[in-house]
Design a protein around this motif. Structure first.
Motif, PDB file in Angstrom:
ATOM      1  N   SER A  18       0.948  -1.323   0.022  1.00 43.74           N
ATOM      2  CA  SER A  18       0.054   0.016   0.003  1.00 43.74           C
ATOM      3  C   SER A  18       0.983   1.407   0.114  1.00 43.74           C
ATOM      4  O   SER A  18       0.581   2.323  -0.873  1.00 43.74           O
ATOM      5  CB  SER A  18      -0.950  -0.057   1.142  1.00 43.74           C
ATOM      6  OG  SER A  18      -1.716  -0.981   1.240  1.00 43.74           O
ATOM      7  N   ASP A  56       2.421   1.757  -3.661  1.00 42.97           N
ATOM      8  CA  ASP A  56       1.536   2.162  -4.471  1.00 42.97           C
ATOM      9  C   ASP A  56       1.079   3.778  -4.203  1.00 42.97           C
ATOM     10  O   ASP A  56       0.771   4.457  -5.206  1.00 42.97           O
ATOM     11  CB  ASP A  56      -0.017   1.303  -4.078  1.00 42.97           C
ATOM     12  CG  ASP A  56      -0.181  -0.068  -4.636  1.00 42.97           C
ATOM     13  OD1 ASP A  56       0.684  -0.262  -5.522  1.00 42.97           O
ATOM     14  OD2 ASP A  56      -0.971  -0.689  -4.463  1.00 42.97           O
ATOM     15  N   GLN A  57       1.183   4.307  -2.906  1.00 45.62           N
ATOM     16  CA  GLN A  57       0.667   5.556  -2.547  1.00 45.62           C
ATOM     17  C   GLN A  57       2.122   6.414  -3.281  1.00 45.62           C
ATOM     18  O   GLN A  57       1.742   7.397  -3.640  1.00 45.62           O
ATOM     19  CB  GLN A  57       0.734   5.661  -1.051  1.00 45.62           C
ATOM     20  CG  GLN A  57       0.534   7.156  -0.775  1.00 45.62           C
ATOM     21  CD  GLN A  57      -0.552   7.917  -1.064  1.00 45.62           C
ATOM     22  OE1 GLN A  57      -1.772   7.125  -1.227  1.00 45.62           O
ATOM     23  NE2 GLN A  57      -0.855   9.096  -1.374  1.00 45.62           N
ATOM     24  N   LEU A  83       3.927   5.688  -5.797  1.00 42.32           N
ATOM     25  CA  LEU A  83       3.943   5.655  -6.988  1.00 42.32           C
ATOM     26  C   LEU A  83       3.016   6.703  -7.632  1.00 42.32           C
ATOM     27  O   LEU A  83       3.111   7.230  -8.629  1.00 42.32           O
ATOM     28  CB  LEU A  83       3.772   4.350  -7.556  1.00 42.32           C
ATOM     29  CG  LEU A  83       3.654   3.971  -9.045  1.00 42.32           C
ATOM     30  CD1 LEU A  83       4.808   4.314  -9.688  1.00 42.32           C
ATOM     31  CD2 LEU A  83       3.078   2.502  -9.317  1.00 42.32           C
ATOM     32  N   SER A  84       1.718   6.535  -6.841  1.00 44.31           N
ATOM     33  CA  SER A  84       0.678   7.604  -7.309  1.00 44.31           C
ATOM     34  C   SER A  84       1.320   9.064  -7.264  1.00 44.31           C
ATOM     35  O   SER A  84       0.905   9.793  -8.298  1.00 44.31           O
ATOM     36  CB  SER A  84      -0.594   7.275  -6.598  1.00 44.31           C
ATOM     37  OG  SER A  84      -1.523   8.288  -6.806  1.00 44.31           O
ATOM     38  N   GLU A  85       1.921   9.311  -6.298  1.00 42.90           N
ATOM     39  CA  GLU A  85       2.335  10.800  -5.854  1.00 42.90           C
ATOM     40  C   GLU A  85       3.432  10.942  -7.070  1.00 42.90           C
ATOM     41  O   GLU A  85       3.406  12.069  -7.632  1.00 42.90           O
ATOM     42  CB  GLU A  85       3.032  10.849  -4.475  1.00 42.90           C
ATOM     43  CG  GLU A  85       1.886  10.744  -3.492  1.00 42.90           C
ATOM     44  CD  GLU A  85       2.819  10.681  -2.226  1.00 42.90           C
ATOM     45  OE1 GLU A  85       3.784  10.749  -1.874  1.00 42.90           O
ATOM     46  OE2 GLU A  85       1.845  10.708  -0.990  1.00 42.90           O
ATOM     47  N   GLN A 120       3.603   9.791 -10.034  1.00 43.28           N
ATOM     48  CA  GLN A 120       3.073  10.050 -11.306  1.00 43.28           C
ATOM     49  C   GLN A 120       2.305  11.412 -11.472  1.00 43.28           C
ATOM     50  O   GLN A 120       2.519  12.106 -12.451  1.00 43.28           O
ATOM     51  CB  GLN A 120       1.820   8.957 -11.508  1.00 43.28           C
ATOM     52  CG  GLN A 120       2.441   7.397 -11.814  1.00 43.28           C
ATOM     53  CD  GLN A 120       1.028   6.731 -11.881  1.00 43.28           C
ATOM     54  OE1 GLN A 120       0.045   6.767 -11.637  1.00 43.28           O
ATOM     55  NE2 GLN A 120       1.742   5.196 -12.474  1.00 43.28           N
ATOM     56  N   SER A 121       1.884  11.619 -10.498  1.00 44.39           N
ATOM     57  CA  SER A 121       1.083  13.261 -10.560  1.00 44.39           C
ATOM     58  C   SER A 121       2.395  14.218 -10.520  1.00 44.39           C
ATOM     59  O   SER A 121       2.159  15.071 -11.361  1.00 44.39           O
ATOM     60  CB  SER A 121       0.599  13.399  -9.149  1.00 44.39           C
ATOM     61  OG  SER A 121      -0.656  12.540  -8.789  1.00 44.39           O
ATOM     62  N   LYS A 163      -0.061  10.365 -20.660  1.00 41.66           N
ATOM     63  CA  LYS A 163      -0.986  10.182 -19.634  1.00 41.66           C
ATOM     64  C   LYS A 163      -2.013   8.704 -19.888  1.00 41.66           C
ATOM     65  O   LYS A 163      -2.252   8.190 -18.753  1.00 41.66           O
ATOM     66  CB  LYS A 163      -2.033  11.297 -19.728  1.00 41.66           C
ATOM     67  CG  LYS A 163      -1.305  12.568 -19.215  1.00 41.66           C
ATOM     68  CD  LYS A 163      -2.258  13.824 -19.325  1.00 41.66           C
ATOM     69  CE  LYS A 163      -1.801  15.118 -18.820  1.00 41.66           C
ATOM     70  NZ  LYS A 163      -2.695  16.187 -19.074  1.00 41.66           N
ATOM     71  N   ALA A 183      -2.182   5.752 -16.984  1.00 45.77           N
ATOM     72  CA  ALA A 183      -3.582   5.330 -16.585  1.00 45.77           C
ATOM     73  C   ALA A 183      -4.011   4.128 -17.144  1.00 45.77           C
ATOM     74  O   ALA A 183      -5.148   3.547 -16.495  1.00 45.77           O
ATOM     75  CB  ALA A 183      -4.644   6.492 -17.279  1.00 45.77           C
TER      76      ALA A 183
END
Length: 531
Positions: A488, A491-492, A494-496, A498-499, A522, A526
């Motif tokens: 988890s 994943d968090q 990685l998301s940051e 990507q942003s 993008k 996604a």
């Protein structure tokens, strides 16, 4: 042995190293070290004869002058007394010290050295043929006589800087052992012909000596003796090392000569040396007394070919077992030869590949017979890659006669070693751990186990060590909650990331083409189409 001495010895080897491989230049170096030892030993003997025993010798120039004075006064008396004391006499003109002096004056000639070799070889069977492998006319030493002369002159000078008597202890023999070991390291598969690593020799020797430390005289036999190093180690563990008698056989003539030199350099008298140049399996030796020994030690060539002819079924060494070792694998033929020559009160140690522990057919029959007799006392698994020329793991099998039990001690020492460059090495602590386990003969988790005869029988007389010593390590249990939390978190993060990346790309969008690239990126991030 001092590191400085080792460096001097290896510096001498450097002169020949680029001209030929290790299997060849060892003959020159070891032969010349041997000749130097005999020459320098004679100088010291002459000085003691004239001045009384001493541990404080003057320079060799003074020793040489003492010899020359005696030689000029009565050469026959000198030769007679030194021959009586040393078993040989080297004329002043043929001493190693003389050759060195000639080299410094640019007067040395290879023919003089060859004459010295020839003269020594005529002084009894112990020296006969010893220098046969030193070809002073080889073009590898130089394309012409002058170049060959220069090469040997350089070698003489380098070797003469070594004082073979400067340290306490068995420095002469140790120097020889060091050189043999160095040559083995560089000789690849050829090394197996003549050298057993000292650590393995010590394990076998110390075990073979247990309970026999005070026996004198002590007779040891190595039917595949190589350089003789395996036999010589027994002296470390006996109360009367000067009363050890060495019996050995070697097929390779060059290696046989190496063993003869090695034993002489270790101070073994001619009357305690019984060596033979012959094929151990083809014809039994020795057949005269003594033909059975207090200790038998062996490191034979692994899985060698032999004839396995029907005649051997009536050979005393093999007939009681009903089967012969297969033609393609002589391992058990060597083992049975050694076992035949073992005294009822003696101990035998042999190094072999692990296949002898579990292979079937004739080998299985022989192994079962040995176990039914109670002959196999212990099986010791050694680490891989500790022998020169082969990386395979090996086993030491200890055998005895007339044991009161038929159990077998298994020791798995395969994971105990120090890594040194490309070789694994057994340190003194590893050796001691093995010997202690042998003496204690108890079960130690993941290291040793005493298997009863019934247990071995249930395993169909298979002696593969993992059947008796479980060295399996359980994997650490996985904490699933912890793993889930870590996923988890990743994943968090990685998301940051990507942003952050998309924000940076928006800032870079300056035209329609770059905008299309950004939109495509993008979609990829996604999880959309990659078109």
């Amino acid at each position: 042995m001092a590191t400085g001495l080792e460096q001097q010895l290896w510096a001498a080897a450097d002169i020949l190293r680029g001209k030929m491989d290790a299997s060849e230049y060892k003959n020159y170096l070891l032969g010349l070290v041997f000749y130097k030892y005999l020459s320098d030993s004679e100088l010291r003997e002459v000085y003691e004869q004239e001045n009384g025993q001493t541990t404080d010798f003057p320079t060799r120039s003074i020793q040489y002058q003492t010899l020359m004075d005696w030689f000029e006064d009565d050469s026959e008396e000198l030769a007679e007394i030194i021959q009586l004391q040393k078993g040989y006499f080297i004329k002043p003109s043929q001493l190693f010290y003389t050759y060195r002096q000639q080299a410094d004056r640019y007067e040395f000639n290879l023919t003089d050295l060859q004459a010295g070799f020839n003269e020594l070889e005529r002084q009894g069977d112990q020296f006969k043929g010893l220098f046969a492998d030193i070809d002073l006319n080889s073009t590898k030493l130089g394309s012409n006589a002058q170049q060959r002369n220069v090469t040997i002159t350089e070698v003489l000078r380098a070797l003469d800087e070594i004082d073979l008597f400067e340290h306490d202890g068995d420095v002469i023999g140790d120097a020889y052992e060091y050189l043999i070991g160095q040559f083995a390291a560089g000789a690849g598969k050829k090394a197996g012909e003549f050298y057993t690593p000292q650590a393995v020799s010590r394990i076998i020797s110390e075990i073979a000596a247990i309970g026999q430390e005070d026996r004198a005289p002590f007779h040891i036999y190595d039917p595949t003796m190589g350089s003789g190093s395996l036999m010589l180690n027994i002296r470390r563990y006996l109360s009367n090392p000067k009363q050890v008698h060495y019996h050995g056989q070697e097929l390779n003539t060059t290696t046989y000569n190496l063993a003869r030199m090695n034993l002489i350099l270790h101070g073994v008298d001619q009357d305690r040396m019984n060596l033979n140049n012959g094929d151990t399996l083809d014809a039994d030796w020795p057949t005269e007394e003594p033909h059975q020994f207090d200790a038998v030690v062996m490191n034979p060539p692994y899985s060698a070919k032999w004839s396995a002819a029907d005649k051997f079924l009536s050979d005393q060494r093999f007939e009681r077992f009903g089967k012969l070792a297969p033609k393609s694998k002589a391992d058990f033929a060597f083992l049975l030869h050694g076992f035949y020559h073992l005294k009822d009160s003696g101990t035998m140690g042999i190094v072999l590949p692990h296949g002898v522990l579990f292979r079937g057919a004739a080998e299985g029959t022989i192994r079962q017979a040995l176990l039914e007799m109670g002959a196999i006392d212990a099986v010791i698994g050694l680490p891989a890659n500790i022998f020169y020329g082969t990386s395979i793991p090996t086993t030491v099998i200890i055998l005895k006669k007339n044991r009161s039990s038929r159990d077998v001690l298994f020791i798995d020492a395969s994971q105990d070693f120090d890594k040194q460059k490309t070789q694994n090495v057994l340190s003194p602590k590893h050796i001691q751990k093995i010997v202690s386990a042998y003496k204690e003969r108890t079960d130690t988790e993941k290291y040793s186990h005493v298997a009863s005869y019934d247990e071995i029988k249930e395993n169909d007389f298979n002696l593969n060590i993992p059947r008796y010593v479980d060295t399996f390590e359980d994997e650490a249990p996985v904490d699933l909650v912890k793993v889930s939390d870590e996923i988890s978190k990743i994943d968090q993060e990685l998301s940051e990331k990507q942003s952050d990346l998309l924000a940076m790309m928006n800032e870079l969008a300056v035209n329609e083409e770059s905008q299309l690239i950004i939109e495509s990126t993008k979609r990829i991030l996604a999880g959309g189409d990659h078109e």
